[in-house]
Each structure stands twice: as structure tokens, then as C-alpha cells.
Design a protein around this motif. Structure first.
Motif, PDB file in Angstrom:
ATOM      1  N   ILE A  24     -17.576 -44.570  -5.778  1.00 25.21           N
ATOM      2  CA  ILE A  24     -18.343 -42.963  -5.207  1.00 25.21           C
ATOM      3  C   ILE A  24     -18.153 -42.202  -6.241  1.00 25.21           C
ATOM      4  CG2 ILE A  24     -18.655 -41.481  -3.437  1.00 25.21           C
ATOM      5  CD1 ILE A  24     -17.088 -43.171  -1.511  1.00 25.21           C
ATOM      6  N   GLU A  25     -19.225 -41.606  -7.000  1.00 19.86           N
ATOM      7  CA  GLU A  25     -19.285 -40.730  -8.084  1.00 19.86           C
ATOM      8  C   GLU A  25     -18.944 -39.226  -7.330  1.00 19.86           C
ATOM      9  OE1 GLU A  25     -22.344 -39.240 -10.889  1.00 19.86           O
ATOM     10  OE2 GLU A  25     -21.523 -40.904 -11.498  1.00 19.86           O
ATOM     11  N   PRO A  26     -17.878 -38.648  -7.824  1.00 18.68           N
ATOM     12  CA  PRO A  26     -17.847 -37.287  -7.388  1.00 18.68           C
ATOM     13  C   PRO A  26     -18.609 -36.309  -7.994  1.00 18.68           C
ATOM     14  CG  PRO A  26     -16.131 -37.681  -8.943  1.00 18.68           C
ATOM     15  CD  PRO A  26     -17.092 -39.012  -8.837  1.00 18.68           C
ATOM     16  N   THR A  27     -18.896 -35.162  -7.490  1.00 14.87           N
ATOM     17  CA  THR A  27     -19.481 -33.989  -8.149  1.00 14.87           C
ATOM     18  C   THR A  27     -18.767 -33.337  -9.352  1.00 14.87           C
ATOM     19  OG1 THR A  27     -20.622 -33.574  -6.121  1.00 14.87           O
ATOM     20  CG2 THR A  27     -20.720 -31.742  -7.612  1.00 14.87           C
ATOM     21  N   LEU A  63     -12.119 -31.397   4.154  1.00 12.67           N
ATOM     22  CA  LEU A  63     -11.230 -32.028   3.475  1.00 12.67           C
ATOM     23  C   LEU A  63     -11.417 -33.559   3.604  1.00 12.67           C
ATOM     24  CD1 LEU A  63      -8.195 -29.742   4.431  1.00 12.67           C
ATOM     25  CD2 LEU A  63      -9.600 -29.651   2.267  1.00 12.67           C
ATOM     26  N   ASN A  64     -11.723 -34.235   2.630  1.00 15.99           N
ATOM     27  CA  ASN A  64     -11.891 -35.931   2.573  1.00 15.99           C
ATOM     28  C   ASN A  64     -12.332 -36.269   3.813  1.00 15.99           C
ATOM     29  OD1 ASN A  64     -11.593 -38.199   1.210  1.00 15.99           O
ATOM     30  ND2 ASN A  64      -9.371 -38.206   1.329  1.00 15.99           N
ATOM     31  N   PRO A  65     -13.576 -35.831   4.119  1.00 15.88           N
ATOM     32  CA  PRO A  65     -14.125 -36.247   5.420  1.00 15.88           C
ATOM     33  C   PRO A  65     -14.514 -37.880   5.381  1.00 15.88           C
ATOM     34  CG  PRO A  65     -15.825 -35.124   4.043  1.00 15.88           C
ATOM     35  CD  PRO A  65     -14.548 -35.070   3.455  1.00 15.88           C
ATOM     36  N   ILE A 105     -15.727 -32.725  -4.458  1.00  8.95           N
ATOM     37  CA  ILE A 105     -14.822 -32.615  -5.625  1.00  8.95           C
ATOM     38  C   ILE A 105     -13.672 -33.177  -5.482  1.00  8.95           C
ATOM     39  CG2 ILE A 105     -14.041 -30.430  -6.735  1.00  8.95           C
ATOM     40  CD1 ILE A 105     -17.109 -30.216  -6.862  1.00  8.95           C
ATOM     41  N   VAL A 106     -13.171 -33.762  -6.628  1.00  5.76           N
ATOM     42  CA  VAL A 106     -11.936 -34.118  -6.659  1.00  5.76           C
ATOM     43  C   VAL A 106     -10.956 -33.133  -7.136  1.00  5.76           C
ATOM     44  CG1 VAL A 106     -10.365 -35.978  -7.844  1.00  5.76           C
ATOM     45  CG2 VAL A 106     -12.590 -36.522  -7.073  1.00  5.76           C
ATOM     46  N   VAL A 107      -9.902 -32.980  -6.440  1.00  5.54           N
ATOM     47  CA  VAL A 107      -8.542 -32.120  -6.881  1.00  5.54           C
ATOM     48  C   VAL A 107      -7.444 -32.970  -7.319  1.00  5.54           C
ATOM     49  CG1 VAL A 107      -7.206 -30.188  -5.964  1.00  5.54           C
ATOM     50  CG2 VAL A 107      -9.402 -30.419  -5.021  1.00  5.54           C
ATOM     51  N   ASP A 108      -7.219 -32.922  -8.744  1.00  3.08           N
ATOM     52  CA  ASP A 108      -6.273 -33.735  -9.225  1.00  3.08           C
ATOM     53  C   ASP A 108      -5.067 -33.007  -9.700  1.00  3.08           C
ATOM     54  OD1 ASP A 108      -4.750 -35.677 -10.706  1.00  3.08           O
ATOM     55  OD2 ASP A 108      -6.552 -36.686 -11.764  1.00  3.08           O
ATOM     56  N   CYS A 109      -3.906 -32.974  -9.172  1.00  5.85           N
ATOM     57  CA  CYS A 109      -2.718 -32.118  -9.558  1.00  5.85           C
ATOM     58  C   CYS A 109      -1.772 -32.919 -10.576  1.00  5.85           C
ATOM     59  CB  CYS A 109      -1.774 -31.738  -8.343  1.00  5.85           C
ATOM     60  SG  CYS A 109      -2.831 -30.926  -7.047  1.00  5.85           S
ATOM     61  N   SER A 110      -2.306 -34.192 -10.878  1.00  2.00           N
ATOM     62  CA  SER A 110      -1.377 -34.877 -11.936  1.00  2.00           C
ATOM     63  C   SER A 110      -1.301 -34.170 -13.337  1.00  2.00           C
ATOM     64  CB  SER A 110      -1.887 -36.502 -11.868  1.00  2.00           C
ATOM     65  OG  SER A 110      -3.025 -36.608 -12.479  1.00  2.00           O
ATOM     66  N   ARG A 111      -2.137 -33.752 -13.698  1.00  2.00           N
ATOM     67  CA  ARG A 111      -2.675 -33.043 -15.202  1.00  2.00           C
ATOM     68  C   ARG A 111      -1.605 -31.882 -15.642  1.00  2.00           C
ATOM     69  NH1 ARG A 111      -8.275 -32.090 -18.067  1.00  2.00           N
ATOM     70  NH2 ARG A 111      -8.435 -34.490 -17.730  1.00  2.00           N
ATOM     71  N   GLU A 114     -16.711 -19.685   1.088  1.00  2.00           N
ATOM     72  CA  GLU A 114     -17.739 -18.517   1.053  1.00  2.00           C
ATOM     73  C   GLU A 114     -18.773 -19.508   1.475  1.00  2.00           C
ATOM     74  OE1 GLU A 114     -17.726 -17.208  -2.829  1.00  2.00           O
ATOM     75  OE2 GLU A 114     -15.917 -16.421  -2.844  1.00  2.00           O
ATOM     76  N   PRO A 115     -19.947 -18.574   2.000  1.00  2.00           N
ATOM     77  CA  PRO A 115     -21.116 -19.133   2.884  1.00  2.00           C
ATOM     78  C   PRO A 115     -22.125 -20.061   1.776  1.00  2.00           C
ATOM     79  CG  PRO A 115     -20.808 -17.064   3.588  1.00  2.00           C
ATOM     80  CD  PRO A 115     -19.862 -16.991   2.307  1.00  2.00           C
ATOM     81  N   ALA A 116     -22.194 -19.846   0.537  1.00  2.00           N
ATOM     82  CA  ALA A 116     -22.897 -20.623  -0.349  1.00  2.00           C
ATOM     83  C   ALA A 116     -22.287 -21.947  -0.781  1.00  2.00           C
ATOM     84  CB  ALA A 116     -22.741 -19.508  -1.450  1.00  2.00           C
ATOM     85  N   PHE A 117     -20.856 -22.168  -0.478  1.00  2.00           N
ATOM     86  CA  PHE A 117     -20.593 -23.262  -0.652  1.00  2.00           C
ATOM     87  C   PHE A 117     -20.022 -24.106   0.587  1.00  2.00           C
ATOM     88  CE2 PHE A 117     -19.500 -20.365  -4.080  1.00  2.00           C
ATOM     89  CZ  PHE A 117     -20.301 -20.463  -5.164  1.00  2.00           C
ATOM     90  N   ARG A 118     -20.923 -23.928   1.650  1.00  2.00           N
ATOM     91  CA  ARG A 118     -20.210 -24.397   3.058  1.00  2.00           C
ATOM     92  C   ARG A 118     -20.303 -25.995   2.832  1.00  2.00           C
ATOM     93  NH1 ARG A 118     -16.873 -21.769   6.324  1.00  2.00           N
ATOM     94  NH2 ARG A 118     -17.300 -19.369   6.246  1.00  2.00           N
ATOM     95  N   GLU A 119     -21.359 -26.377   2.089  1.00  2.00           N
ATOM     96  CA  GLU A 119     -21.479 -28.078   2.131  1.00  2.00           C
ATOM     97  C   GLU A 119     -20.758 -28.832   1.376  1.00  2.00           C
ATOM     98  OE1 GLU A 119     -24.051 -29.193   4.309  1.00  2.00           O
ATOM     99  OE2 GLU A 119     -24.071 -26.885   4.939  1.00  2.00           O
ATOM    100  N   ILE A 120     -20.108 -28.075   0.346  1.00  2.00           N
ATOM    101  CA  ILE A 120     -19.151 -28.683  -0.639  1.00  2.00           C
ATOM    102  C   ILE A 120     -17.918 -29.413   0.211  1.00  2.00           C
ATOM    103  CG2 ILE A 120     -17.812 -28.661  -2.951  1.00  2.00           C
ATOM    104  CD1 ILE A 120     -19.934 -26.802  -3.690  1.00  2.00           C
ATOM    105  N   THR A 121     -17.512 -30.513  -0.180  1.00  2.00           N
ATOM    106  CA  THR A 121     -16.084 -31.088   0.244  1.00  2.00           C
ATOM    107  C   THR A 121     -15.455 -31.417  -0.897  1.00  2.00           C
ATOM    108  OG1 THR A 121     -16.920 -33.302   0.286  1.00  2.00           O
ATOM    109  CG2 THR A 121     -17.174 -32.010   2.361  1.00  2.00           C
ATOM    110  N   VAL A 122     -14.058 -31.561  -0.488  1.00  2.00           N
ATOM    111  CA  VAL A 122     -12.965 -31.769  -1.618  1.00  2.00           C
ATOM    112  C   VAL A 122     -12.175 -32.960  -0.987  1.00  2.00           C
ATOM    113  CG1 VAL A 122     -12.983 -29.426  -2.433  1.00  2.00           C
ATOM    114  CG2 VAL A 122     -11.290 -30.050  -0.556  1.00  2.00           C
TER     115      VAL A 122
END
Length: 1018
Positions: free
Chosen positions: A50-53, A529-531, A99-105, A73-81
């Protein structure tokens, strides 16, 4: 000529604005939305893609809070992480179209170690082995064991509630989590710790998100207590994630971490973890038991568990067979000997721990006595490993089992989708018999291993997911395994999390599933969150195993022929062995230096695979393009390359992103040697570069580097002028314009003249063929590569002297082009021509029956890899030749008295000739020397890599990681040696010290000269 390639899809407009808004809000980490990054993060160790945004790399908890606040914020209600740790999940846990959130770097710091209270506080991106390395001086360790411990992050372990071998003794990650610092969907920063009644009462009274979460979870725990007790299995591997059964601890305290551990990022983003630590066992041993069949091994495992061993691991014949061909086998083969006339088709590895040596021996005696009696004596034999290094090596083999299953030929390969079922241990043998019958009935091959003491089975059926009939089997086998597992009182997710397999959650949780939905709604009301994983709000669906895109969809487009032609790039299964954090490990130096997953074998394989797909969609066969390229007219090709390089329409060519990834590869071949699947980046990189530079202009340094072997004889004739250029500031500036730097000076000594002075003849085929059989037996031909011959000829001179002291007649191979530089830079047509000539010459010498010995490991090993299919002869490494002639070596005690000897091996040698260290130890051992092998990673030079100006910062960073420490620590009585010319060149360039080759040291020892070469100031 290949066409311009444009990746499919574009970033949705809300996401473009989201990245800009993050920057405005003060996000301090990295943001990546390029096609290369999205491609690399579209896969993990699962069958899905699955390709992330885009991908976020936060630097701290503040960045996580900013992310959550902007998402609100209302403008970004459709974005998931979705959070991502080491990216080694086998069920698509971290895959998302959002959106992927990567804490490893960046978030990879160990913040606090309290050895008195036995507590560590770490950021989410800390790797498990990294933490244990820091804890070792305190005699402590973080206990949950897992096969991916050298790249698995603590955040990822918490998210899947990870565990593995030894879980019956040490439990799961959740058993060692004392506190979690989380960021909620609304941006709240909260430390979750066990609460007594007073503290819980205070929190549930809050009117914010934190209060709502605690009220919901506490109510469910109280109201559903009896039902929870009925549904949750009484297993060591109980159902992880939203763990209702352990909300109340044994001491009565309320623990929200039971819900968070295993929740796979569906409830909150983990920033930090506070962990419980345990003392490192004082003594350990492994009993390695061999069986004629796997079922007997399984049945015997129950007996071993009853003997109170610390853990029992079982491996089947398929995994064992693959291990025999792996890099680790050399170090452990003696513990798994062949039994005369009987084949080993299964093994048990029983771990015994003790506080002192006497207790260890007593426990070992009890177990071995039981193995020798009556019905227990069903094995073929056993061995015992007591030494710490041996124990670690055997566990390393077991850890690599998952990846090894992917190391098979052809498109039908073992894949993960039903690989971690758990049943009550007493049911395991019968369960596995039915499991095997199920797979056999489907006509599938498979490998099995597992933690039999915990009732956990790892199995990977072999499928080709480009085939529709095999794709259907994913559903059929999954449903059948779920039914079988439930019948035996087990769970589908014993270890590796739910991910895409979440569709089975309602079936296992039954009427408690609505409670999970309530918890999800309390934490994440908008399902951001990771739906689709673990639990979905009412009215929304969980992911289904056959509704998520498969890797096979891409592979089907590429085709099996092309996949097979590009050195396992398309068969990378994402096990992530190349993400090894350890600075002393040779595996993928470019990833270690950059922490950028695009610059890893997994990343490069993913990009190469996507590049092949884009070519296939345009009907392009890269093999045919390479042939046409070599047959085309150079002048006409040059004109088109100039046009393409200047044409602005080519700026978004996906090939540029692939090339940027390939540029940082050191071509050290650690991946080819250490990757369980044997992904060989240098091999497919050279094929890519040939085609890429058939379309675009090369940098100026490429033709200079490619021609180095043919120009060195000419350059040596004007040595003073060359040395003036590389030794003066003006000359170095001129070289930097050409893209080169840190070039070595040419020495006064000439190998050709020294050989003539010493009376060493040139090895022509005619001269060698005229030798008598006895003369051939006592002769040796040294195959000096151009770099050693011209920049470090004293090594060849020492080899000549050593051979004569051994009673042998030395010859020098004629000047030849090895072609490694040509191959590395993608001049494959020229390489094939040069290699053909060199192979013909060397083969004639080998046919005469005289030993051929190379001097530099990297150049010598090129004859075994790049020359594969061209050259049948084996060019020996120095240690291989010396081991075969140990009887000719004898040292003078006066030459070694009071000295220590330490070897720094070339990383290509360590990973592609795994017996090399042991061979060097045998050689020096025959001289009465206890040789120590330095634990170092890559020196950073890697042939010509460190001489290229663009690569110099990475090169020096790598040297500082492990080599500098060894060089600085060497004392006056320490003899440091380095086998690789490029390694010695790097030491001389950075620390102004000369390291000798082992040949030089041995030559001095045998000559009874106490002035042994060491790390002298240059």
C-alpha cells in the motif's frame, strides 16, 4: 534506450497542504513525499503493498503533538496516519494509504538508565539490541526476545506486544512496560502508568479525552469481567491489543498499558517507554538435539519443557537445510554433525540457565540423563554449547530462520499470512499434524519452526502470488487455519500482531468486539489512527485479507523472467536484516551512515522493483535494451544523452530517484552475503546504471574511475607529476572538480622492478605448462590486483618472501584487468570483454595445476561473483592458501613475545567468505599466536567509493563509527593488520597510519625479525 518513467499517482491536494501546514506549525523533523520514499514505505515483511501519501520523521514528542494538532484542523479531516517502527511487520500493520509516522530516524535516544531500580526510559525509535548493548555494562537486559531484535524498535515492539524465544520465562513486551508516553489524536501528551484507586478516581473525573478513555476502559473492565474471563484464552500468548483480561494487574491497580500494548498504533502515537529490566543470566548453555523426523522432535519438546529448561525451540528439515547454506552455518556446523546413514529432519534447541557454573552443570546433567533413558531416547544425538559466542551463534541461526525461508529459487516462495498461531502447548503436536495435513492437502510446500514451549508455530506456505490460483489459497488456507486453531483452543495472532488479519477479530472476541469498538472510539473518535486494524467504529469495516493490494499485483506486471534476471531485487521479502543498528556489523553501511531506508538493500530492491514495473508497463525488456545499447553507435548515443540530460521534461523521471539511491551504495556486497534472501544490490545496481547512463550523461569521475586499471601503468611512469597533483592543494582542488578526492600517492617502489630484482618470473601459461608435476606442486602464482601492485607493492613483495621461506617457488601473474571498477559503475559491456580476457588467462594457469592466490579480498572475491559463469578456476584468498600449507609455517618465539595481534578484515571478506576469520586464526594459531578479530563495520572506503568527492562525508562518518576506535586504542605492543587495500588506504588518509597486510606480518615473524610491522605513522 530506456524511456522517461513517471510513477503512477500523485499526492492528494490535502496532503500537499498538510505538509506545508506542519512546517508552519513548527514541525522540526523530516517530511518526505517523493516517489522513492513512498515506494520504499509501501511494503513491510508481509504479502501486502500500500503506497502512503507521505512519511514524517519526527524529532521529538513536540513533533508528534504538532502532527496531531494539524490533523485536527478541518482542512485535513480526511487524512489518516499510521506509526511505523522497524518496518518488519508480517501482516501489514504499518501499511497505510495515509501518512506514515516513523520515529526510528531521529527519536532513537536512550534517555535514562537507572541500574538500581532496574528501569530504562527510551524513545520509541530505539532498537532492542541497541538498548541491550547499552545495558550490558550494568549486567541488565530488556528481556522479550525476538528474531528481529537488531532492527526492531521499542515502539514497534510495544505496538505488537512482541515476544519470541523464552516467552514462558520472560513473557511479552507488555509484561515489562512500566509506562508509556503517548500522544492522543487530539494532541494530548500523556504518561500512561498503573494507577491505584485514588489516582484512577481522579483521572476518570476529568472532562477531557484522557478522562473519557479511562472512564470507558474502567467501565468495560468492571461490567464485562466475567465474559472477559470466559473469552480470553489462558495462554502464554494471550490475545494482544485491547487486552481486556489484564486491565487490572495482579496487585489490583488499573493499567491502561494493557490496552495500548499490541494496539498497533490504532489508539495513540507512542513517544517514549519506561521499561522494566532484568539481570543478565550468569551462565547459559544450549542442548542441540537431532531427530530423524519433525514430529518426534515436537513430541520430545514436551518432555524437555517438563524438565524445566528455560526455553525450547524446534526447527524442521526445510529450515535446517536452508541454514546449512547460510553465512552463519560455518560457526555452528560442529553442533549439528551428520549422523552416519541417517538424515536429521528436525532439531530441538533447549536452553539451560543458571546462576553459577556448578548449577549449570547439574541442570545439564539432569536433562541429558533424561534424554538417554527409555522412551526419551528417540533422538539421533545431541551436542552442548557452553561458550557464550557459540550460544549466540546458534541463536543467530534460529533468528534468521524467518528470512531463510525466503532464500529459495523460483517464484514459488514461502510467505507470511498464517505464521504465528498459538495453541495450548499440550495440544501442539496434534495441532501441527492437522496443520501439515491441511497444507499437504492443498499441495503446498512449507517450512516450520516455533516456540514449542509456548505452543507457538511459525509456518510459511510457499506461494506465487502472481498466480490467481495461489492468491485464492490465501483466503482458503487462512479460513481453514482459523477454524483449526479455534478448535484447539488457540489464537491466530500468537506473536506477530493482527494487521490486515484484523477481519478475524470479531470472530475471536465474539460479543466483546463492541467493547473494543467503544475503546477505539474513546481514543480516536474520528478513526484517524491506522484505520481498519484491530477494531473499527460501528458502521465502518475492518480490512480483509483479500481486499488489500498484494505485492504479487506488481510482480505479475514485471513477469517471472525479469524478476529472475535482477539478482533477487524483486524477491526481497522485507525481513529488514539490512536495518541492523550495530555499528560493528558490516551489513549495509550506507543505511547506518544515513538512517535513510531508501539507502538500504530493502529500499534499493523496492525501488528497482518499481522501476522494472514501470518499464514493463511500457513494454520494455531491460535485458534487450542493454543488448541494443552495447550495439549502438557511441557518437549518436552521446548526442541523445546530452539532449536528455538538458531536457527539463526529464526532471521528474523516476529513474533519477532510483539512481540517487544507488549512488550511496558502497558495493561492499554485505547484502549479498548477509541478506537471508541473498538480495545483491551491487549486481542489480550495475545493470541499472548501464541502462540509466545509456539515457543520461555520466559524471566526469565515472570514466576516470572505470579506466583506472588500464591507466595505472601509464600513470606510474609519471609518478612525480601524479604525486604533485594529489599531494598539493591546487591539485586536490582540480581533482575535486573531476569528482575525486583523497587519492593515494604512488610509492617509490615498483613491483615489476622488485620482482625482477628478486628473480620472480612472470606466470605465462607456456612457462607454467613447462614445469614438471613436482615443480607445479611447489609453486604458487600471486595474482596481484592493480591497486595493490601499484599503491601497496610491499604486500606482494612480502608474499614473495613468505612463499620462499615456505619452500615454494613464487610467480607473479601478468598485469591484467580485474574489471571490478567497470562492473561497479555499470560499464558492463567493457567489463564482459575485459573479464573474458582475464578469465581465459587465469584459467590456463589454473589448468596447469598451480595454486593461484589473490592479495586483496575484494578483488579476489570478484573472481567468484562478478566472474561467475566466466571463470571456473578458484583464485584463493591468502588465508585459504596458508591454511592448506600450515605445515610449511613456523615462527620464532622471539618474534612474537610480548606482542598482541589483531586483525581488521575487509567487510566483503567477512560477509562473502564467512570462514575467513576462522582461517586467519588457524594460520596465526599455527605460529603460536592467539589472533584477535576486531569487531568493526565498514571502514568507509570500499574500493573507489571513498575516493569520490560526493561520498566523502559518508565515508568518513563510517570510519568514525567503528574503525577509528580500534586505531586509537592500539598500543605500542599491538600489531594491527588489515586485509583490504582500501581499508589500509582509509586509515592512512584519516589517521596517517600505515597498517600492514597479514602477509607482511607473517613474513617478518617467519624471518625471526622482531621488528614486526604495526600501525606506524605514515
Amino acid at each position: 534506450m530506456i524511456p522517461r518513467l513517471r510513477p503512477n499517482g500523485s499526492i492528494p491536494l490535502p496532503a500537499v497542504g498538510f505538509f506545508q501546514r506542519l512546517i508552519e506549525a513548527g514541525f522540526d523533523g523530516d517530511l518526505e513525499s517523493g516517489a522513492a520514499s513512498r515506494t520504499v514505505f509501501s511494503t513491510d515483511n508481509s504479502i501486502y503493498q500500500i503506497e502512503p501519501t507521505g512519511i514524517l520523521f519526527p524529532r521529538g514528542v513536540e513533533d508528534l503533538q504538532i502532527t496531531a494538532a494539524v490533523l485536527s484542523e478541518p482542512a485535513f479531516r480526511e487524512i489518516t496516519v499510521a506509526p511505523r517502527g522497524g518496518g518488519t511487520g508480517t501482516n501489514g500493520q504499518s501499511l497505510t494509504s495515509g501518512i506514515v509516522v516513523d520515529c526510528s530516524r531521529h527519536m532513537n535516544s536512550i534517555l535514562e538508565i537507572d541500574p538500581i531500580r532496574r528501569i530504562a526510559r527510551v524513545q520509541a525509535g530505539v532498537v532492542k539490541d541497541q538498548l541491550n548493548q547499552a545495558l550490558k555494562p550494568y549486567g541488565l537486559f530488556f528481556a522479550p526476545e525476538l528474531s528481529t531484535s537488531n532492527r526492531a524498535t521499542i515502539g514497534g515492539m510495544v505496538s505488537t506486544d512482541a515476544c519470541g524465544q523464552g516467552s514462558c520465562l520472560y513473557g511479552k513486551t507488555s509484561n515489562h512496560v512500566l509506562g508509556l508516553r503517548i500522544v492522543l489524536a487530539d494532541g494530548s501528551d500523556w504518561w500512561s502508568r498503573p494507577l491505584d484507586e485514588a489516582a484512577l478516581e481522579e483521572i476518570v473525573a476529568r472532562e477531557d479525552r484522557v478522562g473519557e478513555i479511562h472512564r470507558t476502559v474502567d467501565r468495560i473492565a468492571r461490567e464485562k469481567r466475567d465474559r472477559i474471563a470466559e473469552i480470553f484464552p489462558k495462554l502464554n500468548r494471550y490475545m494482544t491489543g485491547y487486552d481486556l483480561a489484564h486491565i487490572r494487574r495482579s496487585d489490583g491497580r488499573f493499567d491502561l498499558n494493557a490496552i495500548l500494548c499490541g494496539s498497533e498504533g490504532t489508539l495513540a502515537m507512542i513517544a517514549e517507554a519506561e521499561l522494566n529490566l532484568l539481570p543478565i543470566p550468569a551462565h547459559a548453555a544450549l542442548i542441540n538435539i537431532r531427530y530423524g523426523d519433525f514430529n518426534t522432535a515436537l513430541e520430545d519438546a514436551r518432555t524437555l519443557v517438563a524438565l524445566n529448561v528455560a526455553s525450547v525451540e524446534t526447527v524442521d528439515e526445510k529450515v535446517l537445510g536452508l541454514a546449512r547454506g547460510d553465512i552463519v552455518w560455518t560457526g555452528i556446523a560442529r553442533f549439528f554433525p551428520d549422523d552416519a546413514g541417517r538424515t536429521t529432519n528436525g532439531i530441538n534447541i533447549a536452553e539451560v540457565l543458571a546462576d553459577d557454573e556448578a548449577e549449570l552443570e547439574r541442570k545439564l546433567a539432569e536433562v541429558t540423563a533424561a534424554l538417554a533413558t527409555g522412551a526419551n531416547a528417540r533422538h539421533l544425538g545431541y551436542t552442548i554449547a557452553r561458550d557464550h559466542a557459540d550460544v549466540e551463534a546458534i541463536w543467530s541461526m534460529r533468528k534468521r530462520a524467518v528470512g531463510l525461508l525466503g532464500n529459495v529459487d523460483g517464484p514459488v516462495r514461502p510467505v507470511a499470512f498464517v505464521e504465528d498461531t498459538a495453541v495450548p502447548p499440550e495440544n501442539l503436536a496434534a495441532y501441527i499434524r492437522e496443520f501439515r495435513a491441511l497444507l499437504d492437502g492443498a499441495g503446498l510446500s512449507y517450512g516450520m519452526f516455533g516456540h514449542v514451549d509456548a505452543g507457538v508455530l511459525h509456518v510459511r506456505p510457499a506461494l506465487d502470488l502472481t498466480r490467481n490460483d495461489h492468491v485464492r489459497l490465501v483466503r482458503e488456507v487462512s479460513d481453514a487455519v482459523v477454524a483449526l486453531t479455534r478448535r484447539y483452543g488457540g489464537v491466530l495472532w500468537g506473536e506477530h500482531g493482527k494487521g490486515v488479519r484484523s477481519e478475524y477479530v470479531p470472530e475471536f472476541f465474539g460479543d466483546l468486539y463492541p467493547s473494543l469498538q467503544e475503546i477505539k472510539r474513546a481514543f480516536d473518535p474520528e478513526n484517524r489512527l491506522n484505520p481498519g486494524k484491530v477494531a473499527a467504529p460501528s458502521g465502518q469495516a475492518l480490512l480483509k485479507i483479500d481486499d488489500v493490494p498484494l505485492r504479487g499485483d506488481t510482480d505479475r506486471i514485471i513477469g517471472n523472467e525479469i524478476r529472475a534476471a535482477f539478482d533477487n531485487a524483486a524477491y526481497c521479502n522485507g525481513n529488514g536484516a539490512c536495518f541492523d543498528f550495530d555499528k560493528t556489523s558490516p551489513m549495509c553501511p550506507s543505511y547506518k551512515a544515513t538512517r535513510d531506508r531508501r539507502f538500504s538493500p530493502k529500499g534499493r530492491a523496492a525501488l528497482m522493483r518499481e522501476w522494472l514495473r514501470l518499464l514493463a508497463e511500457k513494454g520494455i525488456d531491460p535485458r534487450q535494451e542493454a543488448k541494443r545499447l552495447r550495439q549502438s553507435v557511441p557518437l549518436a548515443r552521446f548526442a541523445r544523452r546530452v539532449f536528455n540530460s538538458l531536457n527539463p521534461q526529464n526532471r521528474d523521471d523516476f529513474s533519477h530517484e532510483v539512481r540517487a539511491s544507488m549512488d550511496t551504495c558502497l558495493a561492499c556486497k554485505a547484502c549479498a552475503g548477509q541478506c537471508p534472501v541473498k538480495v545483491s544490490v551491487p549486481a542489480f545496481r550495475s545493470k541499472f546504471l548501464e541502462l540509466y547512463y545509456g539515457r543520461y550523461l555520466r559524471p566526469l569521475k565515472d570514466p576516470l574511475v572505470a579506466a583506472i586499471e588500464t591507466t595505472l601503468p601509464l600513470v606510474h611512469r609519471i609518478r612525480p607529476a601524479y604525486n604533485l597533483v594529489v599531494g598539493t592543494r591546487a591539485g586536490r582542488m582540480m581533482m575535486r572538480v573531476a569528482g575525486l578526492t583523497s587519492l593515494p600517492r604512488l610509492p617509490r617502489i615498483s613491483l615489476a622492478k622488485e620482482a625482477a630484482r628478486l628473480g620472480v618470473p612472470l606466470a605465462t601459461p607456456r612457462r607454467i605448462e613447462t614445469l614438471s608435476p613436482h615443480e607445479r606442486e611447489k609453486s604458487v602464482i600471486f595474482v596481484a590486483d592493480a591497486f595493490t601492485a601499484y599503491f601497496d607493492p610491499e604486500v606482494a613483495v612480502a608474499a614473495i618472501g613468505l612463499a620462499r621461506k615456505m619452500g615454494l617457488s613464487p610467480f607473479l601473474a601478468a598485469s591484467h584487468v580485474n574489471g571490478k571498477a567497470l562492473h561497479v559503475h555499470g560499464y558492463l559491456g567493457r567489463f564482459e570483454a575485459a573479464a573474458g580476457r582475464t578469465a581465459h588467462y587465469l584459467q590456463r594457469l589454473d589448468d596447469a595445476g598451480v595454486a593461484l592466490v589473490g592479495l586483496d579480498p575484494s578483488m579476489t572475491l570478484a573472481f567468484r561473483s562478478e566472474y561467475k559463469g566466466i571463470l571456473k578456476a578458484t583464485i584463493l584468498l591468502p588465508q585459504e592458501w596458508l591454511v592448506a600449507n600450515l605445515g610449511r609455517l613456523a615462527a620464532s618465539p622471539s618474534a612474537i613475545k610480548g606482542r598482541s595481534f589483531r586483525l581488521m578484515s575487509h567487510c566483503t571478506e567477512r560477509t562473502n567468505a564467512p570462514a575467513s576469520i576462522a582461517q586467519w586464526k588457524r594460520v596465526f594459531g599455527s605460529l603460536g599466536i592467539d589472533l584477535q578479530a576486531a569487531e568493526t563495520g565498514c571502514c568507509g572506503m570500499a574500493g573507489t567509493f571513498g575516493h569520490e568527492a560526493r561520498n566523502r562525508p559518508i565515508s568518513e562518518r563510517l570510519y568514525a563509527m567503528s574503525w577509528k576506535r580500534e586505531i586509537d586504542a592500539a598500543g605500542d605492543t599491538d600489531s594491527l593488520m588489515a586485509t583490504g587495500y582500501s581499508c589500509r588506504s582509509q586509515v592512512k588518509e584519516i589517521d596517517n597510519k600505515r597498517l600492514p597486510h597479514p602477509f607482511q606480518v607473517i613474513d617478518k615473524i617467519i624471518s625471526e625479525n622482531s621488528d614486526i610491522p604495526q600501525a606506524d605513522v605514515a
